[in-house]
Every structure is written in structure tokens, then in C-alpha cells.
Design a protein around this motif. Structure first.
Motif, PDB file in Angstrom:
ATOM      1  N   GLN A 165       0.781  -1.211   0.108  1.00 23.05           N
ATOM      2  CA  GLN A 165      -0.001  -0.016  -0.099  1.00 23.05           C
ATOM      3  C   GLN A 165       0.660   1.231   0.065  1.00 23.05           C
ATOM      4  O   GLN A 165       1.331   1.696   1.129  1.00 23.05           O
ATOM      5  CB  GLN A 165      -1.163   0.084   1.223  1.00 23.05           C
ATOM      6  CG  GLN A 165      -1.680   1.053   1.242  1.00 23.05           C
ATOM      7  CD  GLN A 165      -3.021   1.049   2.152  1.00 23.05           C
ATOM      8  OE1 GLN A 165      -2.904   0.206   3.169  1.00 23.05           O
ATOM      9  NE2 GLN A 165      -3.975   1.952   2.426  1.00 23.05           N
ATOM     10  N   ASN A 211       1.013   5.215  -1.650  1.00 23.11           N
ATOM     11  CA  ASN A 211       0.180   6.278  -2.449  1.00 23.11           C
ATOM     12  C   ASN A 211       1.088   6.984  -3.196  1.00 23.11           C
ATOM     13  O   ASN A 211       1.069   7.793  -4.066  1.00 23.11           O
ATOM     14  CB  ASN A 211      -0.542   6.998  -1.332  1.00 23.11           C
ATOM     15  CG  ASN A 211      -1.415   6.329  -0.707  1.00 23.11           C
ATOM     16  OD1 ASN A 211      -2.612   5.561  -1.174  1.00 23.11           O
ATOM     17  ND2 ASN A 211      -1.197   6.089   0.878  1.00 23.11           N
ATOM     18  N   THR A 269      -0.552   2.458  -5.121  1.00 17.72           N
ATOM     19  CA  THR A 269      -1.952   2.579  -4.679  1.00 17.72           C
ATOM     20  C   THR A 269      -2.866   3.876  -5.360  1.00 17.72           C
ATOM     21  O   THR A 269      -2.142   5.037  -4.875  1.00 17.72           O
ATOM     22  CB  THR A 269      -2.054   2.648  -3.113  1.00 17.72           C
ATOM     23  OG1 THR A 269      -1.617   1.079  -2.640  1.00 17.72           O
ATOM     24  CG2 THR A 269      -3.317   2.559  -2.742  1.00 17.72           C
ATOM     25  N   ILE A 314      -5.774   6.043  -4.891  1.00 17.63           N
ATOM     26  CA  ILE A 314      -6.964   6.149  -4.023  1.00 17.63           C
ATOM     27  C   ILE A 314      -8.314   6.682  -4.893  1.00 17.63           C
ATOM     28  O   ILE A 314      -8.160   7.000  -6.044  1.00 17.63           O
ATOM     29  CB  ILE A 314      -6.869   7.088  -2.755  1.00 17.63           C
ATOM     30  CG1 ILE A 314      -6.666   8.513  -3.057  1.00 17.63           C
ATOM     31  CG2 ILE A 314      -5.613   6.481  -2.008  1.00 17.63           C
ATOM     32  CD1 ILE A 314      -7.085   9.543  -1.923  1.00 17.63           C
ATOM     33  N   HIS A 370      -2.982  -1.273  -7.018  1.00 19.63           N
ATOM     34  CA  HIS A 370      -4.003  -1.570  -5.856  1.00 19.63           C
ATOM     35  C   HIS A 370      -4.981  -0.206  -5.869  1.00 19.63           C
ATOM     36  O   HIS A 370      -4.366   1.109  -5.869  1.00 19.63           O
ATOM     37  CB  HIS A 370      -3.285  -1.415  -4.495  1.00 19.63           C
ATOM     38  CG  HIS A 370      -4.211  -1.161  -3.228  1.00 19.63           C
ATOM     39  ND1 HIS A 370      -3.586  -0.810  -2.173  1.00 19.63           N
ATOM     40  CD2 HIS A 370      -5.422  -1.513  -3.086  1.00 19.63           C
ATOM     41  CE1 HIS A 370      -4.877  -0.722  -1.186  1.00 19.63           C
ATOM     42  NE2 HIS A 370      -5.940  -1.105  -1.705  1.00 19.63           N
ATOM     43  N   GLU A 378      -7.411   1.677  -4.133  1.00 18.66           N
ATOM     44  CA  GLU A 378      -8.230   1.758  -2.646  1.00 18.66           C
ATOM     45  C   GLU A 378      -9.364   2.662  -3.020  1.00 18.66           C
ATOM     46  O   GLU A 378      -9.122   4.100  -2.703  1.00 18.66           O
ATOM     47  CB  GLU A 378      -7.282   2.240  -1.878  1.00 18.66           C
ATOM     48  CG  GLU A 378      -7.824   2.435  -0.247  1.00 18.66           C
ATOM     49  CD  GLU A 378      -6.731   3.295   0.564  1.00 18.66           C
ATOM     50  OE1 GLU A 378      -7.107   3.377   1.852  1.00 18.66           O
ATOM     51  OE2 GLU A 378      -5.571   3.577   0.300  1.00 18.66           O
ATOM     52  N   HIS A 382     -10.227  10.330   1.740  1.00 21.55           N
ATOM     53  CA  HIS A 382     -10.762  10.186   0.465  1.00 21.55           C
ATOM     54  C   HIS A 382     -11.577  11.314   0.081  1.00 21.55           C
ATOM     55  O   HIS A 382     -12.462  11.659   0.747  1.00 21.55           O
ATOM     56  CB  HIS A 382     -11.234   8.780   0.223  1.00 21.55           C
ATOM     57  CG  HIS A 382     -10.383   7.655   0.229  1.00 21.55           C
ATOM     58  ND1 HIS A 382     -10.083   7.039  -0.745  1.00 21.55           N
ATOM     59  CD2 HIS A 382      -9.356   7.320   1.194  1.00 21.55           C
ATOM     60  CE1 HIS A 382      -9.073   6.086  -0.462  1.00 21.55           C
ATOM     61  NE2 HIS A 382      -8.534   6.340   0.885  1.00 21.55           N
ATOM     62  N   THR A 407      -9.679  -2.173  -2.966  1.00 22.36           N
ATOM     63  CA  THR A 407     -10.417  -2.216  -1.511  1.00 22.36           C
ATOM     64  C   THR A 407     -11.728  -1.660  -1.699  1.00 22.36           C
ATOM     65  O   THR A 407     -11.900  -0.490  -2.317  1.00 22.36           O
ATOM     66  CB  THR A 407      -9.564  -1.001  -0.706  1.00 22.36           C
ATOM     67  OG1 THR A 407      -8.218  -1.982  -0.534  1.00 22.36           O
ATOM     68  CG2 THR A 407      -9.880  -1.001   0.768  1.00 22.36           C
ATOM     69  N   GLY A 446     -12.061  -2.382   3.506  1.00 21.27           N
ATOM     70  CA  GLY A 446     -11.629  -1.234   3.970  1.00 21.27           C
ATOM     71  C   GLY A 446     -12.439  -0.025   3.650  1.00 21.27           C
ATOM     72  O   GLY A 446     -13.549  -0.119   2.937  1.00 21.27           O
ATOM     73  N   HIS A 447     -12.248   1.129   4.570  1.00 25.26           N
ATOM     74  CA  HIS A 447     -13.164   2.163   4.477  1.00 25.26           C
ATOM     75  C   HIS A 447     -14.436   1.795   4.823  1.00 25.26           C
ATOM     76  O   HIS A 447     -15.248   2.075   3.771  1.00 25.26           O
ATOM     77  CB  HIS A 447     -12.876   3.002   3.431  1.00 25.26           C
ATOM     78  CG  HIS A 447     -11.473   3.595   3.395  1.00 25.26           C
ATOM     79  ND1 HIS A 447     -11.213   5.055   4.210  1.00 25.26           N
ATOM     80  CD2 HIS A 447     -10.181   3.177   3.070  1.00 25.26           C
ATOM     81  CE1 HIS A 447      -9.974   5.233   4.020  1.00 25.26           C
ATOM     82  NE2 HIS A 447      -9.245   4.355   3.355  1.00 25.26           N
ATOM     83  N   THR A 504      -7.555  -3.979   4.675  1.00 26.38           N
ATOM     84  CA  THR A 504      -6.755  -2.789   4.095  1.00 26.38           C
ATOM     85  C   THR A 504      -6.850  -2.036   5.495  1.00 26.38           C
ATOM     86  O   THR A 504      -7.447  -1.727   6.236  1.00 26.38           O
ATOM     87  CB  THR A 504      -7.373  -1.732   3.197  1.00 26.38           C
ATOM     88  OG1 THR A 504      -7.427  -2.566   1.774  1.00 26.38           O
ATOM     89  CG2 THR A 504      -6.488  -0.503   2.907  1.00 26.38           C
ATOM     90  N   ASP A 530       1.155   2.732   3.781  1.00 31.03           N
ATOM     91  CA  ASP A 530       0.292   3.624   3.535  1.00 31.03           C
ATOM     92  C   ASP A 530       0.735   5.042   3.286  1.00 31.03           C
ATOM     93  O   ASP A 530       0.217   5.908   3.497  1.00 31.03           O
ATOM     94  CB  ASP A 530      -0.922   3.996   4.453  1.00 31.03           C
ATOM     95  CG  ASP A 530      -2.105   4.657   3.923  1.00 31.03           C
ATOM     96  OD1 ASP A 530      -2.272   4.500   2.725  1.00 31.03           O
ATOM     97  OD2 ASP A 530      -2.896   5.094   4.661  1.00 31.03           O
TER      98      ASP A 530
END
Length: 391
Positions: free
Chosen positions: A59, A61, A95, A97, A126, A128, A140, A167, A191-192, A212, A271
Motif C-alpha cells: 500500500q 500512495n 496505490t 485512491i 492497488h 483503494e 478520500h 479495496t 476497507g473504509h 486494508t 500507506d
């Protein structure tokens, strides 16, 4: 062909002393005692350094001052890979998002192009989000959070050669959607999410196999009657989970508890954002339209919401050992062996065994990164003693 000698080798299963790692054509050819080495073989003595499998970050970003969301390009991925090497990370999942469809489609294309020319470095994409529960969106962008539609579901299922992980919040999606992604070969992660225990279990039954950033952006165990997503993860013997060990996202006691329950299914993740491995002059960055400030190693928006981390993998390993109290063996497994298993890449990566790719990290006894090897090539010049690459 050459050998790494005068080192302590952590294979992923245990430690070898007075052994050498023989590398040939980018792969590990053999592990032998130093007494068995052919005297004609080129040797690189490591002066007691630790040799272990290169770290795998599931993970990431951004890092080194860049964010993948801000510039979805092979140049960004190349910069992230170069930055990673200083922290012992030889492979990662970029990742992306919560984003518009066009950005996700671009990310798939860019990641595929990079992977074609850089084997065993970027292992896949990934995503997310954006298929999250807005109640647990974290940083996010709320305007982009949405349900997975049929057209994008079909598109994602066709990209399993590059799309490793998605995710999503299972309570916002039908089990059939999850099953379709899993059947296509995509690892679906929870996740989230604001799911309760039963909704999480329904997602697991549909094929979700990963969690996640455990504890973060998910329902906790509130009491004996409400296990939440965290309780559901602990109650399922099949689920892997990532955890951010930076001193901000998760309390050390909760990391210890997670490790006791999950064992080799717990993976260290960063992350990380632009702040990780960046010059100290960087004090803020843009995270999908949100201004994120870097304060004493923590990444937060103006409301104090965590916006990723400034963590590197080697810093996470040190935190697991020095603060959480895990053994070095367990910390190294969380950084390499466990992530490889989580995404089904343990036949090639994550441990030191004959036939596996020679993605390795060399560490000092103080857990400073000395050098890395990617596909059997040293990523910093070799000398005796070798130069130290500081984080």
C-alpha cells in the motif's frame, strides 16, 4: 554469478550463520556453507550484515515528494521505486485512491507499461476506492466515493494481469460483484467500511481475502455484543491484513494483539504519501485536492484527519522491534514473506530459497539499509566495506 558471504541470512523461516547466498542470472541459485564455496566464485563479503528478502509494500500512495494520484505516469512509478530502495523496499503495489473512472483506467495502463520493463518491482496496482462507505472515507474525496457499476466491474475483471488488489466496503456492494472480481483473479480487500460483523462475514464468504490498514477506517470491536469488522477479521482464519506501524495509526498494544491473532497473515504496510523519503523541506502536499500538512512525522489535514503516512518500510521494521516488541524474525516476515504470500507471489519473492528472484536487502545490525539487490543487481555501488544508504 557471485556469492554474498560473511553475513547473517534470514531466509524467511530461520537464520543461517556461516552460509553464503549464491546468485546467478537474477535468481538465487543456492544457499551453501561458506566452506563449500568454489574458490573461483566472485564473493562479496558483508562484514556481518543481515541479508533477507527485499521488503514488499502492499500500500504505497507515493513517496519521495510525489503522489501517484497527482501524476499517473511511469515516471512517477520509477521515482517511487528509486525512493523505495533506500528503505529496503524492492517491490510494491502503487496505490491509487478514490478517483474518476478515467484515472483508474490510466493507472491500469501506466502500471502495465511499467511492469513490462521492470520485472519484480511494481507487482501490480492497488485501487483503494472509490467503492467505499462515505461514512468511513477518511481523507478520500467524498464527491468521488461511489458504488461499483456494471461497466467498471467488467473493465476491472479484464485487468487481473495488472490489477492485484481492490479495496471496497462490502456493505455497499452485492456479494455477486465481489465474487466476480475474485473469480477474475483480483484480491478483494475490506476497507473504509462501516460494516457490522455479519456484513463483513458476508463479504468474506463472497471471497474477500484481505483487510486494508487494520483498525483504521473500519468498525472496531465496541463490546462483547458488537465485534465489528475488526472482530470479524480476527474470527476468520483466512484473512490477511495490512497494518501501519508508524506510532500514529495504531497503538503498539493493538499491533501486538493483531500479531498474536493473525501471525503470518499480518503484513507491514506504509500507506505512505509524498512525505515518505522526502526532503525535510517538504512541509505539505496535495492529496486529491486536500492540503495535507507534515507535522513531526505525521500527515494530517486541517481538521486533524490522518492523510496516509510518512513511514518507510525499514522504519516500520524498527518500530515493530524497538517499540512493539516483536522479534526481528517476525518483523522481517511482516515486511517480506507475509506480503508475498498475501498476494500469491511467494513462489518468486518474499524469502531466500533456491530458484527465487534475488530481490534482497542488506541491513546493518542496527537495522540501517546498507544496500539492496533487484533481480540480482546491486542498486548501489559495491565496495568493501560497502557504503551505507541512509533513509
Amino acid at each position: 554469478m557471485f556469492a554474498l558471504t560473511a553475513c547473517r541470512i534470514f531466509t524467511g523461516k530461520g537464520w543461517l550463520e556461516q552460509h553464503a547466498v549464491i546468485i546467478n542470472n537474477g535468481r538465487i541459485q543456492a544457499l551453501v556453507t561458506e566452506a563449500e564455496l568454489d574458490a573461483r566464485l566472485v564473493q562479496y563479503p558483508q562484514a556481518g550484515a543481515i541479508v533477507c528478502a527485499g521488503f514488499i509494500d502492499l500500500q504505497l500512495n507515493g513517496c519521495g515528494g510525489v503522489m501517484f494520484n497527482s501524476d499517473i505516469s511511469t515516471a512517477t512509478l520509477a521515482h517511487m521505486q528509486r525512493t523505495n530502495l533506500a528503505s529496503g523496499t524492492t517491490s510494491f503495489l502503487p496505490t491509487l485512491i478514490t478517483s474518476p473512472d478515467i484515472d483508474m483506467q490510466t493507472a491500469v495502463r501506466v502500471t502495465r507499461n511499467f511492469m513490462a520493463g521492470h520485472r519484480h518491482q511494481v507487482l501490480g496496482l492497488h485501487l483503494e476506492g472509490p467503492y467505499l462507505n462515505v461514512a468511513r472515507k477518511g481523507i478520500h474525496p467524498a464527491a468521488q466515493v461511489r458504488a461499483l457499476d456494471a461497466q467498471m466491474l467488467d473493465f476491472l475483471c479484464q485487468q487481473a494481469d495488472v490489477l492485484v488488489k481492490v479495496t471496497l466496503a462490502p456493505e455497499c456492494h452485492a456479494p455477486e460483484q465481489i465474487r466476480k472480481l475474485v473469480a477474475a483473479g483480483v484480491l478483494v480487500a475490506i476497507g473504509h467500511t462501516a460494516a457490522n460483523y455479519e456484513q463483513a462475514e458476508a463479504g468474506f464468504a463472497a471471497g474477500i481475502g484481505f483487510a486494508t490498514h487494520l483498525y483504521n477506517a473500519m468498525t472496531p470491536t465496541l463490546n462483547g455484543r458488537s465485534p465489528g469488522v475488526v472482530g470479524a477479521i480476527y474470527d476468520n482464519p483466512r484473512i490477511y491484513a495490512g497494518i501501519i506501524a508508524d506510532g500514529f495509526h495504531v497503538h503498539p498494544a493493538n499491533i501486538r494483539l493483531a500479531h498474536q491473532v493473525l501471525g503470518e497473515r499480518l503484513c507491514l504496510v506504509t500507506d505512505a504519501t509524498a512525505a515518505a523519503g522526502a526532503p525535510t523541506s517538504l512541509t505539505e502536499f496535495d492529496f486529491c485536492g486536500t492540503r495535507v500538512l507534515i507535522k513531526d512525522g505525521q500527515c494530517v489535514d486541517e481538521h486533524g484527519t490522518l492523510g496516509g503516512s510518512a513511514l518507510t518500510m525499514i522504519e516500520g521494521v524498527r518500530y515493530l522491534v524497538n517499540t512493539v516488541g516483536l522479534s526481528l524474525s517476525d518483523a522481517l516476515r511482516m515486511a517480506s514473506h507475509n506480503p508475498a504470500r498475501a498476494i500469491g507471489r511467494d513462489s518468486d519473492l518474499g524469502s531466500i530459497d533456491a530458484g527465487k528472484v534475488a530481490n534482497l536487502v542488506l541491513l546493518s545490525p542496527e537495522l540501517e539499509v546498507l544496500n539492496t539487490l533487484v533481480n540480482g543487481d546491486f542498486t548501489a555501488p559495491m565496495s568493501t566495506p560497502m557504503a551505507i544508504i541512509k533513509n
